[in-house]
Design a protein around this motif. Structure first.
Motif, PDB file in Angstrom:
ATOM      1  N   LYS A 196       0.816  -1.217   0.000  1.00 20.25           N
ATOM      2  CA  LYS A 196       0.000   0.000   0.000  1.00 20.25           C
ATOM      3  C   LYS A 196       0.851   1.269   0.000  1.00 20.25           C
ATOM      4  O   LYS A 196       0.440   2.311  -0.506  1.00 20.25           O
ATOM      5  N   TYR A 241       4.830   0.598  -8.570  1.00 23.94           N
ATOM      6  CA  TYR A 241       3.673  -0.130  -9.105  1.00 23.94           C
ATOM      7  C   TYR A 241       3.835  -0.469 -10.584  1.00 23.94           C
ATOM      8  O   TYR A 241       2.848  -0.673 -11.292  1.00 23.94           O
ATOM      9  N   ASN A 327      -3.418  -0.579  -3.360  1.00 23.82           N
ATOM     10  CA  ASN A 327      -3.142   0.460  -4.372  1.00 23.82           C
ATOM     11  C   ASN A 327      -2.813  -0.121  -5.742  1.00 23.82           C
ATOM     12  O   ASN A 327      -1.908   0.353  -6.443  1.00 23.82           O
ATOM     13  N   GLN A 329      -2.674  -0.641  -9.553  1.00 25.11           N
ATOM     14  CA  GLN A 329      -2.732   0.413 -10.574  1.00 25.11           C
ATOM     15  C   GLN A 329      -1.839   0.063 -11.767  1.00 25.11           C
ATOM     16  O   GLN A 329      -1.127  -0.938 -11.758  1.00 25.11           O
ATOM     17  N   MET A 356      -9.804   2.336  -9.382  1.00 29.35           N
ATOM     18  CA  MET A 356      -8.371   2.324  -9.088  1.00 29.35           C
ATOM     19  C   MET A 356      -7.623   3.195 -10.104  1.00 29.35           C
ATOM     20  O   MET A 356      -8.176   3.594 -11.122  1.00 29.35           O
ATOM     21  N   LYS A 357      -6.352   3.468  -9.819  1.00 31.24           N
ATOM     22  CA  LYS A 357      -5.570   4.386 -10.638  1.00 31.24           C
ATOM     23  C   LYS A 357      -5.064   3.718 -11.914  1.00 31.24           C
ATOM     24  O   LYS A 357      -4.582   2.584 -11.878  1.00 31.24           O
TER      25      LYS A 357
END
Length: 388
Positions: A196, A241, A327, A329, A356-357
């Motif tokens: 995260k 990420y 998180n 992404q 989500m991104k």
């Protein structure tokens, strides 16, 4: 076990091969190590204690290294109980010893111990503060939210060792010779526990960029002492990420086997078309946290689930929830749904992923109408082309 890592620096941690669930949720079939270290110099510093499960072994190791001397400092990198269970006892047993930690850790000690530690016993540190022990000098770095707010790391300037708290750690006892090497269980550890906090990890890596690091000593897992750039670069990839590998991960669940058939058929089609890597997981039976690991590892994800109670089969909802809180992404995501009268799983999964991104939904969403038929396979062929 007691082991000298380098001149005057000793490992005094312990393996726990009996632990089946780490943090009450992560399977540890090969156990876990609780790492602790001692620097013996003009002054003696103990770096972290241990989980109370292995306290007797730790106390014996500590006594052997101290050889009648008393510690001058206890460095508390992290207040999670698997590393701090014996901090209070150490404070009571060694009344002249100072506790070196972050200001946030001081507050946590009061909560854990039921009373504040005497301020005269505390040395709070922040970025670039140093502690002279004689030939060895510790330089401290704040590492808040990796993965708790009080975390600090210590860099020993003479031997160029980074004591990295939970960062760079992995599942598996030290007595387990992992045939898959460091990355597999380190990846599962990272994305499920630290994942995260990618922004904070990126900030820490920038702080460490100017250091010459010859060894990394995490609180779980082996000492890392070869190809340090590999570990730093891998953590940079994970915390940014970015996909680690090119490939397609298919995560599915199924009520009566029809969604499973569609997921496996897509995998077959992708392999026939020359996909670089196809990995598939049955969320009903496989380790959920390994599925989270693979979702982050590859650059494409396929979710396949049936409609259930006008929503998504709960185990898929749980998997998507785990991705969201870590998180997830920067990925392309394809969706397969199933429904016998009112399929809505695809819509629900799409909404959850688009929240989500930087998630791109790969069209088309494939709807399985109860069973896999010729037209279903045609749709899967189209989806496979879109994924490649």
């Amino acid at each position: 076990m007691k082991k000298e890592i380098t001149n005057g620096i000793y490992y005094i941690g312990a393996d726990d091969r009996e632990l089946d669930l780490f943090e009450g949720q992560y399977e540890t079939p090969e156990g876990i190590s609780y790492n602790s270290h001692v620097i013996v110099d003009d002054k003696i510093a103990v770096l972290d204690t241990i989980d109370e499960r292995k306290q007797e072994e730790w106390k014996q190791n500590l006594a052997e290294v101290l050889d009648g001397r008393k510690p001058d400092y206890l460095i508390v990198e992290h207040m999670e109980p698997d590393h701090s269970s014996l901090v209070k006892e150490m404070i009571e047993n060694y009344p002249e010893m100072k506790v070196v930690c972050s200001a946030q850790a001081v507050k946590m000690m009061a909560r854990y111990f039921g009373a504040p530690v005497d301020p005269a016993r505390i040395v709070t540190v922040k970025d670039n503060d140093t502690l002279e022990l004689g030939q060895h000098t510790l330089r401290f770095f704040a590492a808040g939210m990796i993965h708790w707010p009080e975390v600090i790391m210590a860099y020993e300037e003479t031997e160029k060792i980074l004591f990295s708290a939970d960062a760079f750690g992995k599942f598996g006892a030290l007595s387990f010779d992992d045939p898959e090497g460091w990355a597999c269980e380190a990846r599962r550890y990272y994305f499920n526990i630290v994942g995260k906090y990618g922004v904070q990890v990126q900030a820490l890596l920038k702080k460490l960029a100017g250091l010459e690091i010859k060894k990394i000593c995490p609180l779980h897992g082996p000492v890392l002492d070869t190809d340090i750039e590999y570990y730093l670069n891998t953590y940079n990839t994970w915390s940014a990420y970015d996909p680690e590998n090119e490939g397609i991960f298919i995560a599915y669940c199924s009520l009566h086997g029809n969604t499973e058939e569609a997921a496996k058929k897509l995998a077959e089609i992708l392999n026939e078309k020359g996909a670089p890597k196809v990995s598939i997981s049955d969320l009903r039976r496989d380790d959920l946290h390994e599925a989270v690991e693979d979702a982050f590892r590859y650059d494409r994800l396929v979710l396949a689930a049936p409609t259930y109670d006008a929503g998504v089969m709960p185990i898929m909802e749980d998997f998507i929830h785990h991705l969201a809180i870590k998180n997830y992404q920067k990925r392309r995501v394809a969706i397969i749904e199933n429904g016998s009268w009112a399929p809505v799983a695809g819509k629900k999964m799409r909404e959850a992923m688009e929240a989500m991104k930087e998630i791109t939904i790969v069209e088309p969403i494939v709807t399985v109408e109860s069973t896999v038929k010729a037209d279903t396979i045609e749709k899967l062929q189209v989806l496979a082309e879109a994924l490649l």
